[in-house]
Design an enzyme around this catalytic site. Structure first.
Site, PDB file in Angstrom:
ATOM      1  N   ILE A  62      46.266  38.741  33.366  1.00 36.48           N
ATOM      2  CA  ILE A  62      46.614  39.700  34.418  1.00 36.48           C
ATOM      3  C   ILE A  62      45.285  40.189  34.980  1.00 36.48           C
ATOM      4  CG2 ILE A  62      46.803  41.560  32.705  1.00 36.48           C
ATOM      5  CD1 ILE A  62      48.823  42.939  34.509  1.00 36.48           C
ATOM      6  N   SER A  63      45.135  40.125  36.293  1.00 38.63           N
ATOM      7  CA  SER A  63      43.842  40.391  36.917  1.00 38.63           C
ATOM      8  C   SER A  63      43.424  41.860  36.799  1.00 38.63           C
ATOM      9  CB  SER A  63      43.869  40.003  38.401  1.00 38.63           C
ATOM     10  OG  SER A  63      44.036  38.616  38.556  1.00 38.63           O
ATOM     11  N   GLN A  64      42.118  42.070  36.867  1.00 37.98           N
ATOM     12  CA  GLN A  64      41.523  43.407  36.922  1.00 37.98           C
ATOM     13  C   GLN A  64      42.166  44.193  38.073  1.00 37.98           C
ATOM     14  OE1 GLN A  64      37.703  43.117  38.661  1.00 37.98           O
ATOM     15  NE2 GLN A  64      36.933  45.045  37.847  1.00 37.98           N
TER      16      GLN A  64
END
Length: 218
Positions: A62-64
C-alpha cells in the site's frame, strides 16, 4: 467522538500532505475520510498512517500516503470523471478515487488481492467501483475511453493500450523506469497528440503484464 485512528488520519493529512504542498481540498478531504487502517493487516494498523508504504501480501504494498495524494491530485478530478486504476492492491487508492470520481474501474492481476479489496470496498459502501482480475497493461477496452488513468506499479514504458484509452484532454499518472526506481510521469492526450512530463522520483513494485515487465523479471 474522535478515536485514535481518526486523530492519526487528521495528523497524516496536516503533517504529510498539507505540509508537502498538497493543496486540492477535495483530495485532502477524501484522504481525511478514507479509513486507511482497514486496508492493512490488523498487526500493522498502528502504522497505517505513518509516512511510508506497507506490505499487503503477495509481494505488493500500500503506497505512502503522500504518494497517493500526489498522484491523485495530479489527475485534477472534479467529480464527473470515469477513472481507470491499474493495480487495485489493497483497495485504498481505489477508495480515494471513489470519493472523487463518478466511476472507478480498477484492475488487479492477483485474484486474492482483488477479492479482498472488493469485499472491503463494498463494506465501506462505495457503489461506484468495479474491480476485475486481468492484465492491467491492456487496460479495460470495453469501458474506454477514460477521463483519467492511474497506474500504481512501475512500468518500463508507458503501455500503448493505456494511452489509446485516454479521452482527449485525459490524464494518466504512471511510474516509469527500471524495476527498482522510477520517475512519476504525467501523460496527457491533447488534440495535437500525446504530451509527457516528468514529476518526481518514486519507487513502486513492478507492473507485470504483456505491456509491462515479464513475471520472471519482477
Amino acid at each position: 467522538m474522535v478515536n485514535d485512528y481518526e486523530r492519526a488520519r487528521l495528523r497524516m493529512v496536516d503533517e504529510q500532505l498539507v505540509a508537502r504542498g498538497i493543496k486540492d481540498p477535495r483530495v485532502l478531504s477524501a484522504m481525511g475520510r478514507v479509513p486507511r487502517h482497514l486496508f492493512v493487516e490488523e498487526a500493522l494498523r498502528d502504522r497505517a498512517y505513518g509516512d511510508h508504504a506497507l506490505p499487503i501480501g503477495e509481494r505488493q504494498t500500500i503506497s505512502q500516503p503522500y504518494m497517493v495524494a500526489l498522484m491523485t491530485e495530479s489527475l485534477a478530478l472534479k467529480g464527473s470523471e470515469r477513472v481507470l486504476e491499474i493495480g487495485t492492491g489493497s483497495g485504498y487508492q481505489t477508495a480515494v478515487l471513489a470519493e472523487l470520481a463518478a466511476r472507478v474501474y480498477s484492475i488487479e492481476r492477483i485474484a486474492g488481492l482483488a477479492d479482498r479489496a472488493r469485499r472491503l470496498i463494498a463494506s465501506l459502501d462505495y457503489r461506484n467501483v468495479t474491480i476485475k482480475v486481468f492484465d492491467g497493461t491492456y487496460g479495460w477496452k470495453e469501458q474506454a475511453p477514460f477521463d483519467a488513468i492511474l497506474v500504481t506499479a512501475g512500468s518500463p514504458d508507458v503501455p500503448a493500450p493505456l494511452t489509446e484509452q485516454l479521452k482527449e484532454g485525459g490524464r494518466m499518472i504512471i511510474p516509469v523506469g527500471d524495476r527498482t526506481t522510477q520517475i512519476l510521469k504525467k501523460v496527457t492526450r491533447t488534440a495535437a497528440g500525446i504530451e509527457v512530463s516528468s514529476m518526481t522520483g518514486c519507487v513502486f513494485v513492478p507492473l507485470i503484464g504483456g505491456h509491462g515487465w515479464l513475471a520472471e523479471d519482477a
